[in-house]
Each structure stands twice: as structure tokens, then as C-alpha cells.
Design a protein around this motif. Structure first.
Motif, PDB file in Angstrom:
ATOM      1  N   VAL A 264      40.723  45.121  40.450  1.00 32.35           N
ATOM      2  CA  VAL A 264      39.410  44.585  40.812  1.00 32.35           C
ATOM      3  C   VAL A 264      39.464  43.065  40.971  1.00 32.35           C
ATOM      4  CG1 VAL A 264      37.024  44.327  40.029  1.00 32.35           C
ATOM      5  CG2 VAL A 264      38.209  46.508  39.717  1.00 32.35           C
TER       6      VAL A 264
ATOM      7  N   THR B 284      33.964  50.167  38.959  1.00 29.22           N
ATOM      8  CA  THR B 284      35.104  50.539  39.803  1.00 29.22           C
ATOM      9  C   THR B 284      36.360  50.691  38.962  1.00 29.22           C
ATOM     10  OG1 THR B 284      34.128  49.353  41.677  1.00 29.22           O
ATOM     11  CG2 THR B 284      36.485  49.879  41.804  1.00 29.22           C
TER      12      THR B 284
ATOM     13  N   SER C  16      43.402  48.278  35.538  1.00 36.22           N
ATOM     14  CA  SER C  16      42.251  48.521  36.409  1.00 36.22           C
ATOM     15  C   SER C  16      41.521  47.218  36.711  1.00 36.22           C
ATOM     16  CB  SER C  16      41.292  49.514  35.738  1.00 36.22           C
ATOM     17  OG  SER C  16      41.917  50.758  35.536  1.00 36.22           O
TER      18      SER C  16
ATOM     19  N   LEU D  90      29.489  46.032  38.942  1.00 36.61           N
ATOM     20  CA  LEU D  90      30.053  46.916  39.956  1.00 36.61           C
ATOM     21  C   LEU D  90      31.572  46.964  39.843  1.00 36.61           C
ATOM     22  CD1 LEU D  90      29.757  48.713  42.453  1.00 36.61           C
ATOM     23  CD2 LEU D  90      29.827  46.629  43.864  1.00 36.61           C
ATOM     24  N   GLY D  91      32.184  45.811  39.603  1.00 39.28           N
ATOM     25  CA  GLY D  91      33.631  45.754  39.444  1.00 39.28           C
ATOM     26  C   GLY D  91      34.106  46.540  38.229  1.00 39.28           C
TER      27      GLY D  91
ATOM     28  N   PHE E 282      32.414  42.074  43.482  1.00 41.74           N
ATOM     29  CA  PHE E 282      33.158  42.305  42.242  1.00 41.74           C
ATOM     30  C   PHE E 282      33.180  41.059  41.351  1.00 41.74           C
ATOM     31  CE2 PHE E 282      36.090  45.897  43.988  1.00 41.74           C
ATOM     32  CZ  PHE E 282      35.005  46.768  43.950  1.00 41.74           C
TER      33      PHE E 282
ATOM     34  N   GLY F   9      36.322  53.905  37.221  1.00 47.90           N
ATOM     35  CA  GLY F   9      36.654  54.983  38.147  1.00 47.90           C
ATOM     36  C   GLY F   9      38.156  55.117  38.342  1.00 47.90           C
TER      37      GLY F   9
END
Length: 548
Positions: A111, A135, A107, A131-132, A121, A138
Motif C-alpha cells: 500500500v 486494502t 501488506s 482505505l489503504g 491510500f 484484504g
């Protein structure tokens, strides 16, 4: 809903091969070539070959093990059969730690590549922003969702995805060789600017050996294979041959494609956030760079999906061994998935994102933990040759007496090359898990199996080996590990490698002699024999029915 404890046997040879190959072709092809070149220059090509040889030796051993005793989460079950519960818990816990980190690694790779077109990111000093990281978490939830619906759904997604993933790096090799290969780059700062030590260091720290470790996925999924005796060994060997060839050639074309202007300050000055995609643009292959950016989402996602599938199988095996609560061995009868174990893997994987907000930092931890668990396979295989001498082996590895100790030594060196700053926290995590296990065994003996005297005696070699590796990481040469936190150089290079190799050989033979025919092995072999007789009776009945 009533839950069961048996997995479904639905995976074919293609599914198993694609599971291993899908784990091999992930973020490594996108990022590891640059990381290796930074530390080793052109000699990084040899780093891939060294890692490939060690992992192939391990793969040959696991080809025999996977056909001999096909098990879900086999990495935690083999030590249970050869050395008892204490050794099995140590290896199973280390495997769960490593496997839980791997979906996070993939993951983070997505990113990291996306930082080229999503600046939000980017964090400080080459890390990933909050934020990265959110993500990345997620994306891990996406892996969880795919695997929640069962191994058949996993295979339907993974098999075609892996075929697509194989196409992109293969095309990269061809296009980079035709349009941008400069042989003179192999002489910039000499072939080995970091010396032989730099070439070996990147094996562990740059994602080189990490990229190969996916071969074990076929073994860990062998409990769900239709024909494990035939298909598991083939899947392991095929995936490794393809992976070694692919990664070595990718490193060759990467070195040959870097512009001379970029190399003016040496290989250590490389700073691409999306190496192959950005190089494609410099070679006037912008259209292909766009495709690589797209594959930078597909490849890591596919690999993360594979590791999300195998992580709960390891926790399932620990529950089978009664090392963790029995809830983790319960399987949903509709999907055939150990849902509690799957959920636990997701939670631990997300936790890993916080302390390691950079791809290469998390790769080093995952690599060292995974190799540690893999090198016990040769020891178990040698023990089984003595304790289950008459049991059928669909694959019997010739030269095990030579291959197994060499694989153990090679794996030990890879762990050592990772360095103190990675090995110290990793072994701390393993020790913490061991303490919790022992406490649980004494406070809840009906739920958690308490190790007996025999299993403690049989695990002594492994405990001393871990302590030895920790001490060597501290007193060994200052070449390995990060510049801020490495060995003290009490044993200088290359004598430190000689010490690690010789002592590892001694630990290997100590480990083999410590093995015994455990009660679990006896029960497992009897179960296998009974199942074989039932399958034979069923085949005879079917033949009789067709004749009449």
C-alpha cells in the motif's frame, strides 16, 4: 470432518531455501534502503553488514538446531526442551506476536508503494489512510487463502515467486550501477553524518535487521521437510549469504543514485514514497520504474505469504506445549494445515494494522520481538550440548562456545537500539500474555500446562533479562528510539553499549546454566530414535525386496 495432529513432510531443499529467501526478499528491498540512508547516510552500508554478521551468527546456531531437532514452530519448541514450559511460553508468545505482525508489515509495504499512484491510500503525516489499511487487510486474506489449501500449495506458489523476486533487485543493482552511480554521494555530509550511533540505530528501526530475519522460515517449516537433517541447515545458510550480498549492494547503489539536488538538505530530507521506482525515473529508466512498481506488489505479497505460513506453526507449537488450547494443534487431514491456528494468525495480524498505520513503525515492533525470540536459540543450543550429548547431530557447529555468546550479545544490542518507545509496549504485550497463561494454567490445568518449580527456576534468567532490557531502554542514552520518547541518558553513549554487552554475556551464561534435561526432550529424543530405527528397517526391507 476428523482432524489429526500430524503435519505432512513434503518440502524439499529448494522449497525450504525459497521459503527463507522469500521471507528475506520482501518489503525490505523496496523501502529499507531509504529508511537506513535517512538516519545513517552512506554509513548505512555498514549497518547492513553489522546486521548481517549478527544474523549469520544466529543462523549458524539454528543450522545445528534445525538439523538436530526439526520441528514445526521450532522457535517455541526449543525453549520447551531446554528450559521447560515457562521460558517456552514467553518465547513462543513473543514469536507469535512478531510473526503475526509480519504479514501486516508486507501488506502495508504494498500500500505504501501504491501511494505514488493511488493518492487515496495516503493518510496524515506519512501514514496510511483507512482505505489503504482496508486494502492491506484484504491482501492478508489472500495470504490466508493460499495457505489454507496446504503446505504443498504454499510451496508451489512461493518457490517460483521467490525466483522472480530475486531477479528484480538483482537487475536493479546492475542498472543503477551502470546508469546512475555517483561515488561523490558517499561524501555528502561525510560518510557517517549520524555518527556511529546513527549507523547502529537504523539496524533496528529502519528495517535493516528486519529484512534478514526471514532465514528462520526453513527452521519453522522443518517439521514438514523431507530430509531436515541435510536440507534445513543448507537452506538457512544459503538464504542468508544471498540476502546479505543483495541488500548490501542495494544500499550501495541507492546511495550512489540519489540526485545531488535532493541531497542539498542532507540525507534526512529524503522523502520518496517509492524509492527505487522514483529513482529509476530520474535515471531515465521509466520502463524499469514501471517494473519496480509491479514488483512492489509481488515481493511483499510473496513474503507476506511465507509469514502467513509460519505464523500458525508457532501457535501449533504452543498448543503442542499445552500453552494454548488444544484446538490450535489440530490439523486438517486433507491439507495438513492447522486451520484454527492459521485463522488466529490472520485475526491478530489484521488487528496490528490499526495501531501501526505506517510501515516503519510496525517494522520496529516486529524486529525487536523477532530478535528477542531468536537470541534464545544460542542458549538452547548450548544446553543441548550438555543434556543430549550423545544424540546424533547431522550438523555440529564448530566454535559454538564462541559463536553462541557473540550471537546473544549482538541480538541484545539490536533490541536495545530499537529504543524505549518500541520495547516498552512490546514487553507489555509479552507480560500480558504471561499473566493470561498463568491464570489459565491455574483455572484449567487439564487444558493448559501449569509451570512447575523447576521450570520457574529455569526461566528466571529470561524474565530478569527482559526487565533489564526494559530498564536499559529507559536509562540509556537518548540517541536510540524516537526523538519524542527515548532513553533518559543516565548511562551515556557509548558506555550504555558496554553495559548491555557485558550484562548480556552474564545473562547468556546464566541461561545456559539454568537449562536442564526436560521430560519433553527425553520423550522427543526417544521418539526420534524410534523413528530412525523404523526408517532403517524399512530401507533394509526395500533393499531385500529389490534383490529378490
Amino acid at each position: 470432518m476428523t482432524l489429526q495432529t500430524h503435519l505432512k513432510k513434503e518440502l524439499s531443499l529448494l522449497d525450504l531455501t525459497m521459503a527463507s529467501l522469500g521471507a528475506i526478499i520482501g518489503s525490505g528491498w523496496l523501502l529499507a534502503s531509504q529508511s537506513a540512508a535517512e538516519g545513517a547516510g552512506p554509513s548505512a552500508v555498514l549497518s547492513w553488514l553489522i546486521a548481517g554478521i549478527v544474523v549469520m551468527l544466529l543462523g549458524l546456531v539454528y543450522a545445528e538446531l534445525g538439523s538436530f531437532l526439526p520441528e514445526a514452530g521450532a522457535i517455541a519448541r526449543y525453549p520447551q526442551y531446554s528450559h521447560g514450559p515457562l521460558a517456552s511460553f514467553i518465547i513462543g508468545w513473543a514469536a507469535f506476536v512478531a510473526y503475526s505482525a509480519l504479514p501486516a508489515v508486507e501488506s502495508e509495504a504494498v500500500v505504501t508503494y501504491a501511494q505514488s499512484y493511488i493518492p487515496a491510500f495516503k493518510g496524515a503525516h506519512g501514514t496510511i489512510s483507512l482505505l489503504g489499511l482496508m486494502t492491506a487487510a484484504g491482501l492478508m486474506i489472500v495470504f490466508y487463502t493460499i495457505n489454507y489449501f496446504g503446505v504443498r500449495t504454499f510451496a508451489r506458489v512461493n518457490t517460483p515467486l521467490t525466483l522472480l523476486k530475486f531477479f528484480m533487485p538483482s537487475l536493479t543493482i546492475v542498472l543503477f550501477f551502470i546508469f546512475g552511480f555517483h561515488a561523490r554521494n558517499f561524501h555528502v555530509d561525510g560518510f557517517m553524518p549520524g555518527g556511529s550511533a546513527g549507523m547502529m540505530k537504523v539496524v533496528s528501526t529502519a528495517g535493516v535487521v528486519f529484512s534478514y530475519l526471514g532465514f528462520r522460515q526453513a527452521v519453522d517449516l522443518s517439521g514438514e521437510a523431507k530430509n531436515p537433517g541435510r536440507d534445513v541447515p543448507l537452506a538457512v545458510i544459503l538464504s542468508l549469504i544471498i540476502g546479505i550480498a543483495l541488500y548490501t549492494l542495494l544500499q550501495v547503489v541507492f546511495i550512489g543514485a540519489v540526485p545531488s539536488s535532493v541531497l542539498a538538505h542532507g540525507w534526512q530530507s529524503l522523502s520518496y514514497s517509492a524509492p527505487f521506482a522514483q529513482l529509476a525515473v530520474t535515471l531515465n529508466l521509466a520502463w524499469f520504474g514501471v517494473l519496480i512498481f509491479a514488483d512492489a506488489i509481488i515481493s511483499p505479497l510473496g513474503t507476506g505469504n511465507v509469514y502467513m505460513a509460519t505464523t500458525p506453526r508457532v501457535l501449533y507449537a504452543l498448543a503442542q506445549n499445552r500453552h494454548v488450547p488444544k484446538i490450535f494443534r489440530k490439523v486438517d487431514p486433507l491439507t495438513g494445515v492447522p486451520v484454527s491456528a492459521l485463522t488466529a494468525g490472520l485475526i491478530v495480524g489484521i488487528i496490528f494494522l490499526a495501531p501501526f498505520p505506517a510501515w516503519q513503525a510496525l517494522v520496529a515492533v516486529a524486529s525487536s520481538a523477532a530478535v528477542l525470540t531468536y537470541i534464545t536459540g544460542p542458549v538452547s543450543a548450548a544446553v543441548f550440548r550438555r543434556t543430549a550429548i550423545h544424540h546424533a547431530r547431522p550438523v555440529r557447529l564448530g566454535g559454538l562456545g564462541l559463536i553462541a555468546p557473540l550471537a546473544f550479545i549482538g541480538g541484545s544490542l539490536i533490541i536495545y537500539w530499537t529504543g524505549w518507545n518500541t520495547n516498552a509496549p512490546l514487553l507489555g504485550i509479552i507480560l500480558a500474555g504471561l499473566i493470561l497463561y498463568l491464570l489459565a494454567g491455574f483455572t484449567a490445568p487439564q487444558e493448559i500446562a501449569r509451570p512447575d518449580k523447576q521450570s520457574v527456576k529455569s526461566a528466571a534468567w529470561l524474565i530478569v533479562f527482559l526487565l533489564f532490557m526494559l530498564v536499559m531502554s529507559y536509562i540509556g542514552s537518548g540517541i536510540f528510539g524516537s526523538p519524542a520518547n527515548h532513553g533518559k541518558g543516565i548511562i551515556p553513549y557509548p558506555w550504555d553499549l558496554v553495559v548491555v554487552a557485558l550484562f548480556s554475556l552474564a545473562f547468556y551464561y546464566w541461561g545456559v546454566q539454568s537449562g536442564y534435561r526436560t521430560r519433553d526432550l527425553t520423550e522427543r529424543l526417544e521418539e526420534s530414535l524410534t523413528a530412525g530405527k523404523e526408517d532403517h528397517a524399512s530401507s533394509v526391507a526395500d533393499l531385500h525386496h529389490h534383490r529378490h
